[in-house]
Design a protein around this motif. Structure first.
Motif, PDB file in Angstrom:
ATOM      1  N   LEU A  90      24.591 -31.152  20.129  1.00  0.00           N
ATOM      2  CA  LEU A  90      25.726 -30.919  19.240  1.00  0.00           C
ATOM      3  C   LEU A  90      26.878 -30.266  20.002  1.00  0.00           C
ATOM      4  CD1 LEU A  90      26.935 -31.222  16.474  1.00  0.00           C
ATOM      5  CD2 LEU A  90      25.812 -29.098  15.795  1.00  0.00           C
ATOM      6  N   ARG A  91      26.567 -29.308  20.863  1.00  0.00           N
ATOM      7  CA  ARG A  91      27.616 -28.684  21.693  1.00  0.00           C
ATOM      8  C   ARG A  91      28.228 -29.703  22.645  1.00  0.00           C
ATOM      9  NH1 ARG A  91      23.660 -24.690  21.584  1.00  0.00           N
ATOM     10  NH2 ARG A  91      22.880 -25.265  23.637  1.00  0.00           N
ATOM     11  N   ARG A  92      27.382 -30.507  23.286  1.00  0.00           N
ATOM     12  CA  ARG A  92      27.906 -31.526  24.216  1.00  0.00           C
ATOM     13  C   ARG A  92      28.788 -32.518  23.471  1.00  0.00           C
ATOM     14  NH1 ARG A  92      22.655 -30.704  26.093  1.00  0.00           N
ATOM     15  NH2 ARG A  92      21.860 -32.502  24.942  1.00  0.00           N
ATOM     16  N   ARG A  93      28.388 -32.888  22.250  1.00  0.00           N
ATOM     17  CA  ARG A  93      29.184 -33.823  21.447  1.00  0.00           C
ATOM     18  C   ARG A  93      30.534 -33.210  21.104  1.00  0.00           C
ATOM     19  NH1 ARG A  93      29.876 -35.283  15.731  1.00  0.00           N
ATOM     20  NH2 ARG A  93      30.228 -37.524  15.630  1.00  0.00           N
ATOM     21  N   GLN A  94      30.531 -31.955  20.684  1.00  0.00           N
ATOM     22  CA  GLN A  94      31.792 -31.308  20.348  1.00  0.00           C
ATOM     23  C   GLN A  94      32.698 -31.217  21.576  1.00  0.00           C
ATOM     24  OE1 GLN A  94      30.948 -27.606  18.308  1.00  0.00           O
ATOM     25  NE2 GLN A  94      30.506 -28.675  16.388  1.00  0.00           N
ATOM     26  N   LEU A  95      32.144 -30.930  22.735  1.00  0.00           N
ATOM     27  CA  LEU A  95      32.934 -30.885  23.961  1.00  0.00           C
ATOM     28  C   LEU A  95      33.542 -32.255  24.253  1.00  0.00           C
ATOM     29  CD1 LEU A  95      33.990 -29.366  26.396  1.00  0.00           C
ATOM     30  CD2 LEU A  95      31.822 -29.857  27.557  1.00  0.00           C
ATOM     31  N   ARG A  96      32.745 -33.322  24.117  1.00  0.00           N
ATOM     32  CA  ARG A  96      33.264 -34.677  24.340  1.00  0.00           C
ATOM     33  C   ARG A  96      34.420 -34.979  23.390  1.00  0.00           C
ATOM     34  NH1 ARG A  96      27.761 -35.871  25.483  1.00  0.00           N
ATOM     35  NH2 ARG A  96      27.184 -36.242  23.324  1.00  0.00           N
ATOM     36  N   LEU A  97      34.256 -34.610  22.109  1.00  0.00           N
ATOM     37  CA  LEU A  97      35.289 -34.880  21.102  1.00  0.00           C
ATOM     38  C   LEU A  97      36.558 -34.079  21.376  1.00  0.00           C
ATOM     39  CD1 LEU A  97      33.079 -35.055  17.884  1.00  0.00           C
ATOM     40  CD2 LEU A  97      34.194 -36.963  19.069  1.00  0.00           C
ATOM     41  N   VAL A  98      36.415 -32.825  21.797  1.00  0.00           N
ATOM     42  CA  VAL A  98      37.587 -32.001  22.128  1.00  0.00           C
ATOM     43  C   VAL A  98      38.317 -32.606  23.323  1.00  0.00           C
ATOM     44  CG1 VAL A  98      38.331 -29.758  23.036  1.00  0.00           C
ATOM     45  CG2 VAL A  98      36.735 -29.863  21.106  1.00  0.00           C
ATOM     46  N   PRO A 126      39.986 -27.805  19.347  1.00  0.00           N
ATOM     47  CA  PRO A 126      39.053 -26.805  19.875  1.00  0.00           C
ATOM     48  C   PRO A 126      38.591 -25.791  18.831  1.00  0.00           C
ATOM     49  CG  PRO A 126      40.810 -27.187  21.439  1.00  0.00           C
ATOM     50  CD  PRO A 126      41.172 -27.953  20.195  1.00  0.00           C
ATOM     51  N   GLY A 127      39.464 -25.397  17.932  1.00  0.00           N
ATOM     52  CA  GLY A 127      39.099 -24.430  16.905  1.00  0.00           C
ATOM     53  C   GLY A 127      38.081 -24.953  15.913  1.00  0.00           C
ATOM     54  N   GLU A 128      37.936 -26.269  15.822  1.00  0.00           N
ATOM     55  CA  GLU A 128      36.977 -26.882  14.898  1.00  0.00           C
ATOM     56  C   GLU A 128      35.578 -27.010  15.504  1.00  0.00           C
ATOM     57  OE1 GLU A 128      38.835 -30.628  14.123  1.00  0.00           O
ATOM     58  OE2 GLU A 128      40.315 -29.775  12.765  1.00  0.00           O
ATOM     59  N   ALA A 129      35.460 -26.791  16.804  1.00  0.00           N
ATOM     60  CA  ALA A 129      34.187 -26.958  17.508  1.00  0.00           C
ATOM     61  C   ALA A 129      33.338 -25.697  17.341  1.00  0.00           C
ATOM     62  CB  ALA A 129      34.434 -27.283  18.979  1.00  0.00           C
ATOM     63  N   SER A 130      32.823 -25.479  16.151  1.00  0.00           N
ATOM     64  CA  SER A 130      32.120 -24.236  15.812  1.00  0.00           C
ATOM     65  C   SER A 130      30.880 -23.982  16.675  1.00  0.00           C
ATOM     66  CB  SER A 130      31.756 -24.222  14.333  1.00  0.00           C
ATOM     67  OG  SER A 130      30.947 -25.344  14.026  1.00  0.00           O
ATOM     68  N   GLU A 131      30.072 -25.003  16.907  1.00  0.00           N
ATOM     69  CA  GLU A 131      28.863 -24.840  17.723  1.00  0.00           C
ATOM     70  C   GLU A 131      29.217 -24.504  19.165  1.00  0.00           C
ATOM     71  OE1 GLU A 131      25.500 -25.003  16.991  1.00  0.00           O
ATOM     72  OE2 GLU A 131      26.101 -25.035  14.889  1.00  0.00           O
ATOM     73  N   LEU A 132      30.231 -25.163  19.668  1.00  0.00           N
ATOM     74  CA  LEU A 132      30.675 -24.930  21.041  1.00  0.00           C
ATOM     75  C   LEU A 132      31.256 -23.526  21.173  1.00  0.00           C
ATOM     76  CD1 LEU A 132      30.964 -26.234  23.808  1.00  0.00           C
ATOM     77  CD2 LEU A 132      33.156 -27.157  23.062  1.00  0.00           C
ATOM     78  N   LYS A 133      32.074 -23.134  20.211  1.00  0.00           N
ATOM     79  CA  LYS A 133      32.682 -21.801  20.222  1.00  0.00           C
ATOM     80  C   LYS A 133      31.608 -20.724  20.150  1.00  0.00           C
ATOM     81  CE  LYS A 133      35.947 -21.329  17.246  1.00  0.00           C
ATOM     82  NZ  LYS A 133      36.871 -20.991  16.157  1.00  0.00           N
TER      83      LYS A 133
END
Length: 171
Positions: A143-151, A158-165
């Motif tokens: 999920l973190r890797r996916r959010q990083l790819r999407l960002v 970036p502020g929407e990437a809660s798991e990554l943050k």
């Protein structure tokens, strides 16, 4: 939607490194390895969703040790997590030197594939059920890797990437 075990997608692929696959140093060319890895990932994705799939992204491809001419390339691919229409596949690559009888870690990467319906539109894929500790670790990190790819692709702020943050901030 159906749930499938990560192990059901497990794929092993082997290739022999021939002269046409190498660069001037006698090492397997990175592009050729990426091609073989893409095939292994496509097979794993197809096993998981029983549908045609296409590559959406490749990330974290790290070249650790070159694979020499005459060695065997051993590729293992397995689904780590499925989202709505996409799947993350983790690949590990080893070189095998049969003459000297040893194996060595060469590469690792994450590929993302999207399942397609008969009209070539994205279609829903089965969820993944991890079983082993490694599968659970990869599932959680997906999920973190996916959010990083999407960002990085500009598809998520970036502020929407809660798991990554949450991964980078203290509680």
């Amino acid at each position: 939607m159906q749930v499938k075990k990560a192990s059901e997608s497990f794929t092993i692929m082997n290739e022999l490194v021939l002269p046409n696959d190498t660069n001037i140093f006698g090492n397997l060319m990175g592009g050729r390895l990426m091609y073989w890895m893409d095939i292994a990932a496509a097979i794993a994705a197809g096993k998981h969703c029983n549908a045609p799939c296409m590559t959406a992204s490749v990330d974290n491809l790290s070249f650790k040790t070159p694979i020499k001419i005459g060695n065997t390339v051993h590729i293992e691919a397995k689904i780590t997590r499925a989202f709505n229409t996409s799947m993350e596949i983790h690949l590990k690559v080893w070189g095998e030197d049969h003459l000297h009888q040893y194996s060595y870690e060469s590469n690792e990467a994450y590929y993302t594939f999207v399942a397609l319906d008969p009209n070539s539109n994205p279609r829903q894929v089965p969820r993944v059920e991890p079983e082993t500790e490694e599968e659970k670790r990869l599932f959680e990190g997906a999920l973190r890797r996916r959010q990083l790819r999407l960002v990085l692709a500009g598809k998520m702020k970036p502020g929407e990437a809660s798991e990554l943050k949450a991964y980078f901030t203290e509680n």
